[in-house]
Structures are given as structure tokens and as C-alpha cells.
Design a protein around this motif. Sequence first.
Motif, mmCIF file in Angstrom:
data_model
loop_
_atom_site.group_PDB
_atom_site.id
_atom_site.type_symbol
_atom_site.label_atom_id
_atom_site.label_comp_id
_atom_site.label_asym_id
_atom_site.label_seq_id
_atom_site.Cartn_x
_atom_site.Cartn_y
_atom_site.Cartn_z
ATOM 1 N N ASN A 121 -9.936 10.648 18.179
ATOM 2 C CA ASN A 121 -9.679 11.863 16.993
ATOM 3 C C ASN A 121 -10.972 12.758 16.924
ATOM 4 O O ASN A 121 -12.086 12.550 16.316
ATOM 5 C CB ASN A 121 -9.192 11.040 15.799
ATOM 6 C CG ASN A 121 -8.812 12.148 14.873
ATOM 7 O OD1 ASN A 121 -9.481 13.088 14.579
ATOM 8 N ND2 ASN A 121 -7.559 11.778 14.165
ATOM 9 N N LYS A 122 -10.802 13.978 17.457
ATOM 10 C CA LYS A 122 -12.044 14.899 17.608
ATOM 11 C C LYS A 122 -12.527 15.227 16.031
ATOM 12 O O LYS A 122 -13.814 15.376 15.584
ATOM 13 C CB LYS A 122 -11.737 15.969 18.225
ATOM 14 C CG LYS A 122 -11.706 15.788 19.767
ATOM 15 C CD LYS A 122 -11.552 17.022 20.624
ATOM 16 C CE LYS A 122 -11.456 16.765 22.037
ATOM 17 N NZ LYS A 122 -11.346 17.961 22.635
ATOM 18 N N LYS A 123 -11.521 15.169 15.144
ATOM 19 C CA LYS A 123 -11.956 15.773 13.763
ATOM 20 C C LYS A 123 -12.234 14.779 12.899
ATOM 21 O O LYS A 123 -13.177 14.743 12.211
ATOM 22 C CB LYS A 123 -10.563 16.495 13.285
ATOM 23 C CG LYS A 123 -10.629 17.013 11.770
ATOM 24 C CD LYS A 123 -9.430 17.813 11.564
ATOM 25 C CE LYS A 123 -9.721 18.397 10.118
ATOM 26 N NZ LYS A 123 -8.562 19.481 9.619
ATOM 27 N N PHE A 124 -11.526 13.732 12.718
ATOM 28 C CA PHE A 124 -11.868 12.472 11.905
ATOM 29 C C PHE A 124 -12.471 11.366 12.519
ATOM 30 O O PHE A 124 -12.907 10.238 11.615
ATOM 31 C CB PHE A 124 -10.309 12.223 11.071
ATOM 32 C CG PHE A 124 -9.669 13.138 10.329
ATOM 33 C CD1 PHE A 124 -10.401 13.614 9.203
ATOM 34 C CD2 PHE A 124 -8.535 13.763 10.899
ATOM 35 C CE1 PHE A 124 -9.624 14.790 8.529
ATOM 36 C CE2 PHE A 124 -7.871 14.696 10.268
ATOM 37 C CZ PHE A 124 -8.464 15.258 8.895
ATOM 38 N N GLY A 125 -12.681 11.168 13.621
ATOM 39 C CA GLY A 125 -13.232 9.988 14.363
ATOM 40 C C GLY A 125 -14.549 9.999 14.269
ATOM 41 O O GLY A 125 -15.416 10.949 13.914
ATOM 42 N N LYS A 126 -15.250 8.893 14.429
ATOM 43 C CA LYS A 126 -16.998 8.664 14.214
ATOM 44 C C LYS A 126 -17.297 8.683 15.739
ATOM 45 O O LYS A 126 -16.672 8.188 16.643
ATOM 46 C CB LYS A 126 -16.776 7.124 13.627
ATOM 47 C CG LYS A 126 -16.638 7.018 12.179
ATOM 48 C CD LYS A 126 -16.910 5.594 11.632
ATOM 49 C CE LYS A 126 -16.432 5.451 10.057
ATOM 50 N NZ LYS A 126 -16.773 4.299 9.550
ATOM 51 N N PRO A 127 -18.597 9.065 15.916
ATOM 52 C CA PRO A 127 -19.020 9.256 17.268
ATOM 53 C C PRO A 127 -19.137 8.000 17.899
ATOM 54 O O PRO A 127 -19.574 6.720 17.028
ATOM 55 C CB PRO A 127 -20.553 9.663 16.822
ATOM 56 C CG PRO A 127 -20.340 10.539 15.465
ATOM 57 C CD PRO A 127 -19.306 9.626 14.827
ATOM 58 N N SER A 128 -18.708 7.803 19.137
ATOM 59 C CA SER A 128 -18.656 6.636 20.027
ATOM 60 C C SER A 128 -19.168 6.721 21.249
ATOM 61 O O SER A 128 -18.248 7.627 22.056
ATOM 62 C CB SER A 128 -17.172 5.994 19.682
ATOM 63 O OG SER A 128 -16.706 5.982 18.198
#
Length: 250
Positions: A121-128
Amino acid sequence: MKNTPDYQVIYNDDSILVVNKKSGYLTASDRHDSDAPRLDLSLENEFGKVFAVHRIDKDASGIVIYAKNPQAQEALSRQFDSKEITKIYHCLVNGHPYWKDLHVDLKLLADGDFRHRTVTNKKFGKPSITDFTNLGSCGPYSWIQAVPLTDRTHQIRAHLQANDVTIVCDPLYSGNQKPVRLSDIKHNYNGDTEEERPLLSRLALHAYSLTITHPVSGEKMTFTADYPKDLDAVRKQLAKIFKIDPLSKE
């Protein structure tokens, strides 16, 4: 080194406890799976209070470290948060990835769908971030090494799925949950396929090694976790037939 049905003790001192976890055990409480057996509670029966500083997937096997006091917990948690700890996983995947090395930098959102899976999820995801290495193909499978540089829920599985790769016997991220049978990989298998027992019928993901700085001595320490019997049986058969071994020093 003590062995129990739940875990194998790799290292133990006054500050830390390092164990090799059996598949099917939570490392700590989980609000989505409250009835699953918990490794931390099992350990506390022998070692007293332990403090979780990281998690590995319930269905994965392998290395887990616990702190034995709040001071060690704080020190180890800082190492995890600042990405000073090196984690190496091994997994058996379906098919043959075309790449030798793969760097995945995709934001992930935990509990992102109705099955509580982690999704990109580009908008709500966390950097991984995860670095993958293809260790070699074995018939219908391939061995993959994964080095997660962040510590997200189901990170390895979600990053592989985003690149059209699934781990063998993955109940959440793979449409193919077929167990590994010797008859599927050995051309001249002459046993009774009706009575054949699978070599492996659970998630083929193993937390193989962990490198930390000891919270008291400051010593750099690397621990490794032996493959459990089911995964090691698969490794030995695939190495015998296809000459590819993820534990080879070459």
C-alpha cells in the motif's frame, strides 16, 4: 542444549534467551489468534518472565530472542528499531524465480484485508525493505534466502507475493498449499503413493540466523537455528536429487 516439543534452547544467560521455535507457536500474544499456543508462556514455565523484542510468523520455524529483564528488552528493542540486527531467513518457494538477487522496497500495510494479511500500500503502508537471493532451483521448487531490513508483519511473504513468488505450503499467501511429497520430486519413486506421508505440510519458512550486540557485554553475537526435522528432510532429499543445498558452504 535442551530440546522440548516447543523449542530448542540455543543460548541462555542472565540477560537473553535464544531459542529455535517450532512451527505453529506464537512468539507473543496476538489479538487475531488468541487461542494459538504461545512460545513465551511455554518458556516462562522454565525460565521465569521473558520479554519479547521481536516476532516471527506463527507458522514459521526458527530463531527467536527474548530479553530476561526490562533493561535487556530496552537495549535489544533499540537495536531492532535502529536496524542494527541482521536476520537471515531460508524458504522453499514454488517455481523458479528468474532473478539471482532481488531488492524489494515496497510499503506494507499489516492487517490489510479481511484475511488479516499484509498487503502492499503506497499511501498507508510503512516502509519495508527485503533483500532476496536465489540459492538454486530443485525440480518444482527453489531455495531462497531473505534478509529483511525492516521488521513488518509477514514482510517476507508479502514481498515475495508482490513479485509473483509464493512459499511452499503457505496457507495465507499462496493458492498452492500442496504438501511436499517424495513422489513429486523423485522420478523413480516406487512406494505406495496412497499411503505416502508428506515430507513437509506446513509453511516452508525458517528464521535461520540472527546477529545482535549483547545488551550487557557489547559483544557481537551470531546465532543459528537448525532446520526442523520436516524441513531438513526436504533439504536432504532435494540436495541428493538436484545437488542444491541451502546450507552448502560453497
